[in-house]
Design a protein around this motif. Sequence first.
Motif, PDB file in Angstrom:
ATOM      1  N   HIS A   1     -58.727 -37.701 -14.869  1.00  0.00           N
ATOM      2  CA  HIS A   1     -58.181 -38.548 -15.923  1.00  0.00           C
ATOM      3  C   HIS A   1     -58.088 -37.731 -17.211  1.00  0.00           C
ATOM      4  O   HIS A   1     -58.422 -36.546 -17.248  1.00  0.00           O
ATOM      5  CB  HIS A   1     -59.028 -39.799 -16.086  1.00  0.00           C
TER       6      HIS A   1
ATOM      7  N   PRO B   1     -60.329 -38.187  -8.849  1.00  0.00           N
ATOM      8  CA  PRO B   1     -59.083 -37.994  -9.604  1.00  0.00           C
ATOM      9  C   PRO B   1     -59.368 -37.555 -11.035  1.00  0.00           C
ATOM     10  O   PRO B   1     -60.388 -37.928 -11.626  1.00  0.00           O
ATOM     11  CB  PRO B   1     -58.438 -39.384  -9.562  1.00  0.00           C
TER      12      PRO B   1
ATOM     13  N   VAL C   1     -51.041 -40.363 -11.911  1.00  0.00           N
ATOM     14  CA  VAL C   1     -52.274 -40.565 -11.148  1.00  0.00           C
ATOM     15  C   VAL C   1     -52.483 -42.052 -10.858  1.00  0.00           C
ATOM     16  O   VAL C   1     -52.840 -42.443  -9.742  1.00  0.00           O
ATOM     17  CB  VAL C   1     -53.483 -39.976 -11.904  1.00  0.00           C
TER      18      VAL C   1
ATOM     19  N   VAL D   1     -50.344 -43.250  -7.932  1.00  0.00           N
ATOM     20  CA  VAL D   1     -50.869 -42.886  -6.614  1.00  0.00           C
ATOM     21  C   VAL D   1     -52.033 -43.802  -6.228  1.00  0.00           C
ATOM     22  O   VAL D   1     -52.116 -44.271  -5.083  1.00  0.00           O
ATOM     23  CB  VAL D   1     -51.316 -41.415  -6.593  1.00  0.00           C
ATOM     24  N   LEU D   2     -52.924 -44.068  -7.162  1.00  0.00           N
ATOM     25  CA  LEU D   2     -54.087 -44.905  -6.868  1.00  0.00           C
ATOM     26  C   LEU D   2     -53.671 -46.349  -6.591  1.00  0.00           C
ATOM     27  O   LEU D   2     -54.236 -47.006  -5.714  1.00  0.00           O
ATOM     28  CB  LEU D   2     -55.079 -44.831  -8.030  1.00  0.00           C
TER      29      LEU D   2
ATOM     30  N   THR E   1     -53.205 -37.163  -6.024  1.00  0.00           N
ATOM     31  CA  THR E   1     -53.337 -37.336  -7.484  1.00  0.00           C
ATOM     32  C   THR E   1     -53.279 -35.990  -8.194  1.00  0.00           C
ATOM     33  O   THR E   1     -52.718 -35.883  -9.287  1.00  0.00           O
ATOM     34  CB  THR E   1     -54.641 -38.060  -7.863  1.00  0.00           C
TER      35      THR E   1
ATOM     36  N   ARG F   1     -56.992 -38.052  -3.090  1.00  0.00           N
ATOM     37  CA  ARG F   1     -57.338 -37.205  -4.228  1.00  0.00           C
ATOM     38  C   ARG F   1     -56.337 -36.050  -4.354  1.00  0.00           C
ATOM     39  O   ARG F   1     -55.880 -35.715  -5.448  1.00  0.00           O
ATOM     40  CB  ARG F   1     -58.753 -36.661  -4.061  1.00  0.00           C
TER      41      ARG F   1
END
Length: 437
Positions: free
Chosen positions: A242, A240, A424, A427-428, A286, A283
Amino acid sequence: MVPRAAAGPVARGVAARVRAAPAPVVAAKSSRRSSVVVRATAAPVAQVRTAEGLQVPHGPAAKLVNLMAPASEHAALKAACNKRIELSDRTCDVELLTVGAFSPLEGFMNKAEYDSVVANMRMTNGLLFGLPIVLDTDSEDIVPGDKLLLTYQGQDLAVMTVDSKFTPNKPLECLKCYGTSSLEHPAVQMVAMERGKYYIGGPIKGLALPTRVFPCASPADVRSTLPANQDVLAFQCRNPIHKAHYELFIRALDRNVRNPGAVCLVHPTCGPTQDDDIPGVVRFRTYEVLKEETKNPRLRWAYLPYSMHMAGPREAIQHMIIRKNYGCTHFIIGRDMAGCKSSISGQDFYRAYDAQDLANKHAAELNMQTVASLNIAYTEEKGYVTADIAKAENLHVLNLSGTKFRQMLRAGDDIPEWFAFKSVVAVLREQIQSEAN
């Protein structure tokens, strides 16, 4: 590839190290952990373009390969097949051959091409190629002249005409391609324990692309979205994205390309990687939410169905060739790109700048400009700055390790906004909750 039990011994032992020719160092410290070391990029490349003003595809003909057979030929192609092979989850190579990501290849490498790429990182005609593209089998019955129907989860993907069948020297392949023949390296484990006894080579004709939950645009599709006569910067990742990653490629886009209309292709690999990596479908989600959150017109997003080898320097070359075929002119390459650690000692298989050094060495030949990945740090005083500025101005740097980040996600703790995008993180968190249930 076809999943098989371990075939052919691969030597155990202390991991050998790849050593590429050193490139100039611009900053002082040589420690791998130093945050202020900056590697010089390769000299500027006088790039060749197509008539449409785009990057030329790889190979002497500078032609993007398309191996997909017309629908009108599918029935006859399948009728001519006398054997069938069911592919594994590492079926990505069939797709990448079919759509031209491995241009100029028109099929899996025969013994001569395999031997040449393993030994010299070049095909028999001298063309640079990072890693061999092979199909494996344990079948004793397959012989040259056979026509194979390649299937995956019941879907007919391609027809292959076998022109070569051979027993590979797996220890040599691993030593030359991965810098070690130790089973401590994940790709050596793959070669030894997943690949079959034999490799088979020959041309293929595509019937269909694998059915995926996420779309993977072909090189031709991506090229159709790129501006003519502009630089196209490629950002490769397998995790992902960041905020530090985002800052990295946005700053590279502003500082390292020649044209104000340049764009960045964010092109993550979504195929199989290491066992502890986040699944490709997660992934992908994200990236999709991040694309919507940022809505940056200078970015292009596409997804690469590529199975990572974690081959360090050699894989950097492979990634540059692939992105060249997708139309990119510049390639961001970070410290220890596609690197990995021993599964026993935790020691790195490659030095921090081995991949950058090898990429710089071959940048002109590939008609690609390398861009060294900036060392980005978040500071209380100035937000994101390069690490050399943070040190020179004695700024207070905030750090959050990947391990701590995952712990905070699982615990439901608030994630600092300077570290990760809210979309993001959402989603994680959802993925972690689904795993817990």
